[in-house]
Design a protein around this motif. Structure first.
Motif, PDB file in Angstrom:
ATOM      1  N   LYS A 177      42.807  26.819  45.309  1.00 44.98           N
ATOM      2  CA  LYS A 177      41.873  26.695  44.190  1.00 44.98           C
ATOM      3  C   LYS A 177      41.115  27.999  43.976  1.00 44.98           C
ATOM      4  O   LYS A 177      40.924  28.466  42.853  1.00 44.98           O
ATOM      5  N   ARG A 178      40.672  28.617  45.069  1.00 42.89           N
ATOM      6  CA  ARG A 178      39.901  29.849  44.947  1.00 42.89           C
ATOM      7  C   ARG A 178      40.767  30.996  44.430  1.00 42.89           C
ATOM      8  O   ARG A 178      40.291  31.881  43.726  1.00 42.89           O
ATOM      9  N   ASN A 179      42.056  30.978  44.776  1.00 44.27           N
ATOM     10  CA  ASN A 179      42.951  32.047  44.358  1.00 44.27           C
ATOM     11  C   ASN A 179      43.852  31.630  43.194  1.00 44.27           C
ATOM     12  O   ASN A 179      44.937  32.167  43.026  1.00 44.27           O
ATOM     13  N   ALA A 180      43.409  30.653  42.413  1.00 45.85           N
ATOM     14  CA  ALA A 180      44.236  30.151  41.313  1.00 45.85           C
ATOM     15  C   ALA A 180      44.697  31.310  40.435  1.00 45.85           C
ATOM     16  O   ALA A 180      43.894  32.092  39.938  1.00 45.85           O
ATOM     17  N   GLY A 181      46.001  31.402  40.292  1.00 48.83           N
ATOM     18  CA  GLY A 181      46.561  32.458  39.457  1.00 48.83           C
ATOM     19  C   GLY A 181      46.661  33.799  40.136  1.00 48.83           C
ATOM     20  O   GLY A 181      47.109  34.764  39.527  1.00 48.83           O
ATOM     21  N   GLY A 182      46.275  33.894  41.412  1.00 51.74           N
ATOM     22  CA  GLY A 182      46.304  35.174  42.105  1.00 51.74           C
ATOM     23  C   GLY A 182      47.097  35.103  43.397  1.00 51.74           C
ATOM     24  O   GLY A 182      47.591  34.064  43.805  1.00 51.74           O
ATOM     25  N   ARG A 183      47.205  36.246  44.042  1.00 51.79           N
ATOM     26  CA  ARG A 183      47.982  36.377  45.271  1.00 51.79           C
ATOM     27  C   ARG A 183      47.055  36.336  46.484  1.00 51.79           C
ATOM     28  O   ARG A 183      45.927  36.821  46.433  1.00 51.79           O
ATOM     29  N   LEU A 184      47.531  35.759  47.566  1.00 55.82           N
ATOM     30  CA  LEU A 184      46.762  35.731  48.800  1.00 55.82           C
ATOM     31  C   LEU A 184      46.563  37.141  49.341  1.00 55.82           C
ATOM     32  O   LEU A 184      47.382  38.032  49.115  1.00 55.82           O
ATOM     33  N   CYS A 218      55.414  29.328  51.039  1.00 55.82           N
ATOM     34  CA  CYS A 218      54.977  30.242  52.097  1.00 55.82           C
ATOM     35  C   CYS A 218      53.622  30.863  51.782  1.00 55.82           C
ATOM     36  O   CYS A 218      53.293  31.122  50.624  1.00 55.82           O
ATOM     37  N   ASP A 219      52.867  31.117  52.836  1.00 55.96           N
ATOM     38  CA  ASP A 219      51.615  31.855  52.714  1.00 55.96           C
ATOM     39  C   ASP A 219      51.859  33.355  52.816  1.00 55.96           C
ATOM     40  O   ASP A 219      51.134  34.145  52.217  1.00 55.96           O
ATOM     41  N   LEU A 220      52.861  33.727  53.594  1.00 60.16           N
ATOM     42  CA  LEU A 220      53.212  35.136  53.779  1.00 60.16           C
ATOM     43  C   LEU A 220      54.719  35.304  53.682  1.00 60.16           C
ATOM     44  O   LEU A 220      55.479  34.466  54.175  1.00 60.16           O
ATOM     45  N   LEU A 221      55.143  36.386  53.041  1.00 65.01           N
ATOM     46  CA  LEU A 221      56.541  36.788  53.032  1.00 65.01           C
ATOM     47  C   LEU A 221      56.639  38.127  53.748  1.00 65.01           C
ATOM     48  O   LEU A 221      55.955  39.085  53.375  1.00 65.01           O
ATOM     49  N   LEU A 222      57.455  38.174  54.777  1.00 67.04           N
ATOM     50  CA  LEU A 222      57.623  39.390  55.559  1.00 67.04           C
ATOM     51  C   LEU A 222      58.895  40.098  55.151  1.00 67.04           C
ATOM     52  O   LEU A 222      59.992  39.545  55.269  1.00 67.04           O
ATOM     53  N   VAL A 223      58.745  41.316  54.652  1.00 67.72           N
ATOM     54  CA  VAL A 223      59.906  42.164  54.415  1.00 67.72           C
ATOM     55  C   VAL A 223      60.202  42.826  55.764  1.00 67.72           C
ATOM     56  O   VAL A 223      59.658  43.880  56.090  1.00 67.72           O
ATOM     57  N   SER A 266      57.826  37.361  43.817  1.00 66.27           N
ATOM     58  CA  SER A 266      56.812  36.419  44.303  1.00 66.27           C
ATOM     59  C   SER A 266      55.532  36.527  43.487  1.00 66.27           C
ATOM     60  O   SER A 266      55.296  37.532  42.818  1.00 66.27           O
ATOM     61  N   LYS A 267      54.718  35.483  43.583  1.00 67.12           N
ATOM     62  CA  LYS A 267      53.465  35.450  42.834  1.00 67.12           C
ATOM     63  C   LYS A 267      52.250  35.148  43.707  1.00 67.12           C
ATOM     64  O   LYS A 267      51.163  35.645  43.437  1.00 67.12           O
ATOM     65  N   ARG A 268      52.430  34.308  44.708  1.00 65.31           N
ATOM     66  CA  ARG A 268      51.281  33.825  45.475  1.00 65.31           C
ATOM     67  C   ARG A 268      51.206  34.365  46.902  1.00 65.31           C
ATOM     68  O   ARG A 268      50.144  34.741  47.376  1.00 65.31           O
ATOM     69  N   ALA A 269      52.323  34.418  47.596  1.00 64.90           N
ATOM     70  CA  ALA A 269      52.306  34.788  49.014  1.00 64.90           C
ATOM     71  C   ALA A 269      51.888  36.240  49.212  1.00 64.90           C
ATOM     72  O   ALA A 269      52.184  37.106  48.385  1.00 64.90           O
TER      73      ALA A 269
END
Length: 280
Positions: A15-22, A54-59, A92-95
């Motif tokens: 909710k706090r990051n609605a529309g944004g990336r973590l 996912c919360d994080l994507l690791l390259v 990606s958009k969120r992670a």
């Protein structure tokens, strides 16, 4: 020592990051909260599929084996990481996208690490870097954080040190190793790492590290008590031939792809493809 924000639920975070990336501070807030979900990604399309979950994507520099068929991660270059990192960010958009710093890109000292980490983030748009190593890299972690670069640390089995470790072996079995890895974790936490990957260590050690540090721990072959978990996506999807004990296969995509390609091959040889619906 890391300044730990109050724990936050995933729902409140979304909710706090609605529309944004973590961001790295968002991940730090998840200590002792709902477990963090992390997977590797190397392409835009895979990132697009993984991102909602996912919360994080690791390259990861594991792209050495997964994408390029190399025997270890040591030959990976900054340019390779930048190419795949940019693709994952685009997909990606969120992670929060984290990029591995490859071998030889940070070991000389904090200044070298800053030059290469800042270049990677500029080239890709990623939000953080990951570096392998313990107490000897605490100064580098602090140096990078002070200059605006969030750092995820990586302790235990560190694949870039495969030759000095004597292979891909479980770490922390001896009292000496147990103590050293605990010191590594605490030093990196104090230096400002926003999270620590704990790989292939005995379960009791991973549990103790998680309790001892203020930043989240992300386990891979570690403990369910860690604040999150990570796997190489190709391993968990059944795309690789051999996997470590700590991998759980959630699908057998290699088998399904083999069957699909066999069906395609048969239909082509029988002149059953293309069908009228496939023609102009």
């Amino acid at each position: 020592m890391s300044t730990l924000p109050l724990p936050e639920s995933r729902e409140a975070e979304i909710k706090r990051n609605a529309g944004g990336r973590l961001t790295a501070p968002d991940i730090l807030r998840r200590k002792r909260s709902e477990p963090l979900v992390m997977l590797t990604a190397y392409t835009a399309r895979m990132a697009e599929i993984l991102d909602p979950h996912c919360d994080l994507l690791l390259v990861g520099d594991s792209l050495a084996q997964v994408i390029y068929g190399l025997p270890t991660t040591l030959p990976v270059s900054l340019e390779m990481m930048a190419t795949h990192g940019a693709a994952v960010v685009r997909g990606s958009k969120r992670a929060l996208v984290v990029i591995d710093m490859p071998f030889r890109s940070y070991e000389e000292g904090p200044e070298q690490a800053f030059r290469n980490a800042s270049w990677l983030l500029q080239e890709t748009g990623a939000g953080a870097v990951k570096i392998e190593g313990g107490i000897g890299l605490a100064e580098t972690v602090s140096f990078l954080k002070a200059r605006g670069i969030p750092v995820m640390s990586h302790i235990g089995l560190t694949p870039q040190s495969v030759h000095t470790l004597g292979g891909y072996k479980v770490q922390g079995r001896s009292n000496e190793d147990f103590s050293q890895i605990m010191q590594d974790a605490q030093a990196l936490d104090n230096a400002g790492a926003f999270a620590i990957v704990v790989e292939a260590v005995v379960e009791a050690l991973a549990r103790s590290v998680t309790q001892a540090v203020e930043c989240p721990t992300i386990g891979i072959g570690a403990s369910p008590a860690c604040d999150g978990q990570v796997l190489v996506v190709d391993d968990m999807l059944g795309m690789t031939e051999r996997v470590a004990r700590f991998v759980k296969r959630y699908e057998n995509l290699s088998g399904r792809i083999d069957a699909a390609v066999a069906a395609y091959s048969q239909s082509v040889r029988a002149r059953a493809f293309p069908e009228p619906a496939n023609l102009y």
